[in-house]
Scaffold this active site. Structure first.
Site, PDB file in Angstrom:
ATOM      1  N   ALA A   1       0.871  -1.181   0.000  1.00 50.41           N
ATOM      2  CA  ALA A   1       0.000   0.000   0.000  1.00 50.41           C
ATOM      3  C   ALA A   1       0.904   1.226   0.000  1.00 50.41           C
ATOM      4  O   ALA A   1       1.210   1.807   1.038  1.00 50.41           O
ATOM      5  CB  ALA A   1      -0.912  -0.013   1.218  1.00 50.41           C
ATOM      6  N   VAL A   2       1.348   1.585  -1.182  1.00 54.42           N
ATOM      7  CA  VAL A   2       2.309   2.681  -1.320  1.00 54.42           C
ATOM      8  C   VAL A   2       1.594   3.911  -1.864  1.00 54.42           C
ATOM      9  O   VAL A   2       0.764   3.809  -2.778  1.00 54.42           O
ATOM     10  CB  VAL A   2       3.472   2.251  -2.248  1.00 54.42           C
ATOM     11  CG1 VAL A   2       4.439   3.400  -2.478  1.00 54.42           C
ATOM     12  CG2 VAL A   2       4.197   1.042  -1.659  1.00 54.42           C
ATOM     13  N   GLY A   3       1.910   5.072  -1.284  1.00 52.24           N
ATOM     14  CA  GLY A   3       1.294   6.328  -1.728  1.00 52.24           C
ATOM     15  C   GLY A   3      -0.206   6.298  -1.454  1.00 52.24           C
ATOM     16  O   GLY A   3      -0.672   5.802  -0.419  1.00 52.24           O
TER      17      GLY A   3
ATOM     18  N   TYR B   1      -2.468   4.514  -2.415  1.00 56.57           N
ATOM     19  CA  TYR B   1      -3.119   3.208  -2.292  1.00 56.57           C
ATOM     20  C   TYR B   1      -3.361   2.796  -0.839  1.00 56.57           C
ATOM     21  O   TYR B   1      -4.062   1.824  -0.593  1.00 56.57           O
ATOM     22  CB  TYR B   1      -2.313   2.116  -3.012  1.00 56.57           C
ATOM     23  CG  TYR B   1      -2.525   2.065  -4.524  1.00 56.57           C
ATOM     24  CD1 TYR B   1      -2.269   3.169  -5.326  1.00 56.57           C
ATOM     25  CD2 TYR B   1      -2.950   0.897  -5.157  1.00 56.57           C
ATOM     26  CE1 TYR B   1      -2.444   3.111  -6.705  1.00 56.57           C
ATOM     27  CE2 TYR B   1      -3.123   0.831  -6.538  1.00 56.57           C
ATOM     28  CZ  TYR B   1      -2.864   1.944  -7.303  1.00 56.57           C
ATOM     29  OH  TYR B   1      -3.035   1.876  -8.669  1.00 56.57           O
TER      30      TYR B   1
ATOM     31  N   ASP C   1      -3.273  -7.897  -4.129  1.00 59.66           N
ATOM     32  CA  ASP C   1      -3.406  -6.489  -4.496  1.00 59.66           C
ATOM     33  C   ASP C   1      -4.216  -5.774  -3.419  1.00 59.66           C
ATOM     34  O   ASP C   1      -5.196  -6.327  -2.908  1.00 59.66           O
ATOM     35  CB  ASP C   1      -4.188  -6.364  -5.824  1.00 59.66           C
ATOM     36  CG  ASP C   1      -3.272  -6.103  -7.006  1.00 59.66           C
ATOM     37  OD1 ASP C   1      -2.085  -6.462  -6.924  1.00 59.66           O
ATOM     38  OD2 ASP C   1      -3.766  -5.552  -8.026  1.00 59.66           O
ATOM     39  N   VAL C   2      -3.854  -4.534  -3.126  1.00 57.41           N
ATOM     40  CA  VAL C   2      -4.570  -3.814  -2.060  1.00 57.41           C
ATOM     41  C   VAL C   2      -5.888  -3.206  -2.544  1.00 57.41           C
ATOM     42  O   VAL C   2      -6.823  -3.023  -1.760  1.00 57.41           O
ATOM     43  CB  VAL C   2      -3.668  -2.721  -1.433  1.00 57.41           C
ATOM     44  CG1 VAL C   2      -3.483  -1.529  -2.384  1.00 57.41           C
ATOM     45  CG2 VAL C   2      -4.225  -2.247  -0.112  1.00 57.41           C
TER      46      VAL C   2
ATOM     47  N   HIS D   1      -7.367 -14.793 -14.258  1.00 59.94           N
ATOM     48  CA  HIS D   1      -7.771 -13.389 -14.374  1.00 59.94           C
ATOM     49  C   HIS D   1      -9.176 -13.290 -14.977  1.00 59.94           C
ATOM     50  O   HIS D   1      -9.431 -13.826 -16.058  1.00 59.94           O
ATOM     51  CB  HIS D   1      -6.759 -12.681 -15.269  1.00 59.94           C
ATOM     52  CG  HIS D   1      -6.772 -11.192 -15.173  1.00 59.94           C
ATOM     53  ND1 HIS D   1      -7.891 -10.442 -15.464  1.00 59.94           N
ATOM     54  CD2 HIS D   1      -5.811 -10.317 -14.845  1.00 59.94           C
ATOM     55  CE1 HIS D   1      -7.593  -9.158 -15.323  1.00 59.94           C
ATOM     56  NE2 HIS D   1      -6.343  -9.052 -14.937  1.00 59.94           N
TER      57      HIS D   1
ATOM     58  N   GLU E   1       3.338  -9.029 -13.724  1.00 61.32           N
ATOM     59  CA  GLU E   1       2.280  -9.965 -14.141  1.00 61.32           C
ATOM     60  C   GLU E   1       2.700 -10.731 -15.403  1.00 61.32           C
ATOM     61  O   GLU E   1       2.405 -11.923 -15.541  1.00 61.32           O
ATOM     62  CB  GLU E   1       0.974  -9.207 -14.380  1.00 61.32           C
ATOM     63  CG  GLU E   1      -0.201 -10.095 -14.719  1.00 61.32           C
ATOM     64  CD  GLU E   1      -1.504  -9.309 -14.827  1.00 61.32           C
ATOM     65  OE1 GLU E   1      -2.296  -9.342 -13.871  1.00 61.32           O
ATOM     66  OE2 GLU E   1      -1.722  -8.652 -15.870  1.00 61.32           O
TER      67      GLU E   1
ATOM     68  N   ASP F   1     -13.814  -8.547 -10.643  1.00 58.10           N
ATOM     69  CA  ASP F   1     -13.632  -7.113 -10.804  1.00 58.10           C
ATOM     70  C   ASP F   1     -15.001  -6.467 -10.633  1.00 58.10           C
ATOM     71  O   ASP F   1     -15.957  -6.889 -11.298  1.00 58.10           O
ATOM     72  CB  ASP F   1     -13.056  -6.820 -12.202  1.00 58.10           C
ATOM     73  CG  ASP F   1     -12.589  -5.386 -12.329  1.00 58.10           C
ATOM     74  OD1 ASP F   1     -13.337  -4.468 -11.916  1.00 58.10           O
ATOM     75  OD2 ASP F   1     -11.483  -5.169 -12.848  1.00 58.10           O
TER      76      ASP F   1
END
Ligand code: UD2
Ligand code: MN
Length: 288
Positions: free
Chosen positions: A56-58, A60, A145-146, A167, A237, A260
């Site tokens: 969880a960068v920035g 996110y 994924d966050v 996916h 990926e 999704d």
């Protein structure tokens, strides 16, 4: 061995509408393809710990609250789960009460001005985490994924030596439509005539040793690409898909495990367990 009550296995397939087995006989996990009572009976007595990494960068970091709160409701409930949250903003990690046997550790990491860099650097950071910290402290690991949320049960049926997820957007397409890396100059290159499935980079799982080998190999391939000044079309990926082509996962999670929120639900999706939430790419990413 504890005696348990459950229905006798059937001789036919409960899910004739979808394949529940790959060509290499790895199970593809769908709703009604497993009996949780039987599965929990196997794994509960193993006393396992599942390490779970989330980056969880920035901006996110804003996704963490929903992800973690929903994980506490649905993800590996009843098992020991150790979350490892990689972030440059430790003070913005939400404080929440975790269930019994569940822990959260914040790993301070550097920020970046490129989202591609943040996403692909996960490989080397997971590699280091396993080598330096997890080998004696966990049995299985998941990388998630966050920008995601749990909506339904995700339990021990997902455990395996090496676990990949199909996916949602590519399920059922022909292999030449997959967005594999198509330039032979990249280590992630897959020709149009090859490929089994398109795996999502948002979920990687397995036993520590298997995921260590995966992350180390992908990290080395990413390094080679960097030295050759090429970045694969979908970063790590793409490298993950290359890895899984030649090192087949032993368990495949159906798109129930990587849906999704933007996508309508076809009949074969009986439950959405984990899904990518809506995000405004322009607003949330540090670069286009
Ligand atoms: C559903 C799915 O399989 N998604 C994959 C896809 O697009 P996505 O659009 O899902 O990629 P993304 O923007 O979610 O980035 C992947 C992950 O990197 C982290 N992150 C990213 C940017 C940032 O500023 N801060 C941050 O923390 C975060 O954990 C995020 O979930 O392709 C990416 C590679 O390019 C990853 O392989 C994603 O897993
Ligand atoms: Mn994502």
């Amino acid at each position: 061995m504890t005696k348990i009550t459950y229905t006798q296995p059937q001789v036919n397939n409960n899910r004739p509408d979808v394949a529940t087995m790959s060509q290499w006989l790895a199970p593809i996990v769908w709703e009604n393809s497993f009996d949780l009572t039987v599965i929990d009976n196997i794994y509960k007595q193993k006393n396992i710990t599942v390490a779970t990494t989330v980056f969880a960068v920035g901006k996110y970091v804003r996704f963490l609250k929903d992800l973690l709160e929903s994980a506490e409701q649905h993800f590996m409930v009843g098992y020991r789960v150790h979350y490892y949250i990689f972030t440059d903003l430790p003070h913005e990690v939400p404080v929440l009460t975790l269930g019994e046997g569940r822990r959260l550790k914040i790993m301070k990491t550097a920020g970046s001005s490129r989202w591609q860099e943040i996403s692909l650097r996960r490989m080397e950071m997971i590699e280091k985490l396993i080598e330096e910290e997890l080998l004696n402290n966990a049995d299985y690991i998941f990388s998630l994924d966050v920008d995601s949320k749990f909506y339904g049960h995700w339990g021990a049926e997902s455990l395996g030596d090496l676990v990949g997820v199909l996916h949602a957007w590519f399920f059922g397409l022909s292999r030449d439509q997959f967005t594999y890396e198509r330039r032979p100059e990249s280590q992630a290159y897959i020709p149009f005539s090859e490929g089994d499935y398109y795996y999502g980079g948002a979920v990687i799982g397995g036993r520590l040793a298997n995921v260590l080998k995966l992350t180390k190999t992908c990290r080395m391939q990413l390094d080679l690409d960097r030295a050759n000044k090429i970045e694969a079309v979908w970063q790590e990926e793409s490298h993950l898909n290359k890895y899984f082509l030649y090192n087949k996962p032993t368990k495949l999670l159906s798109p129930e495990y990587l849906w999704d929120d933007k996508k309508g639900k076809p009949d074969f999706i009986k439950i959405v367990r984990f899904s990518q939430v809506l995000k405004n790419y322009a607003e949330i990413r540090p670069n286009p």
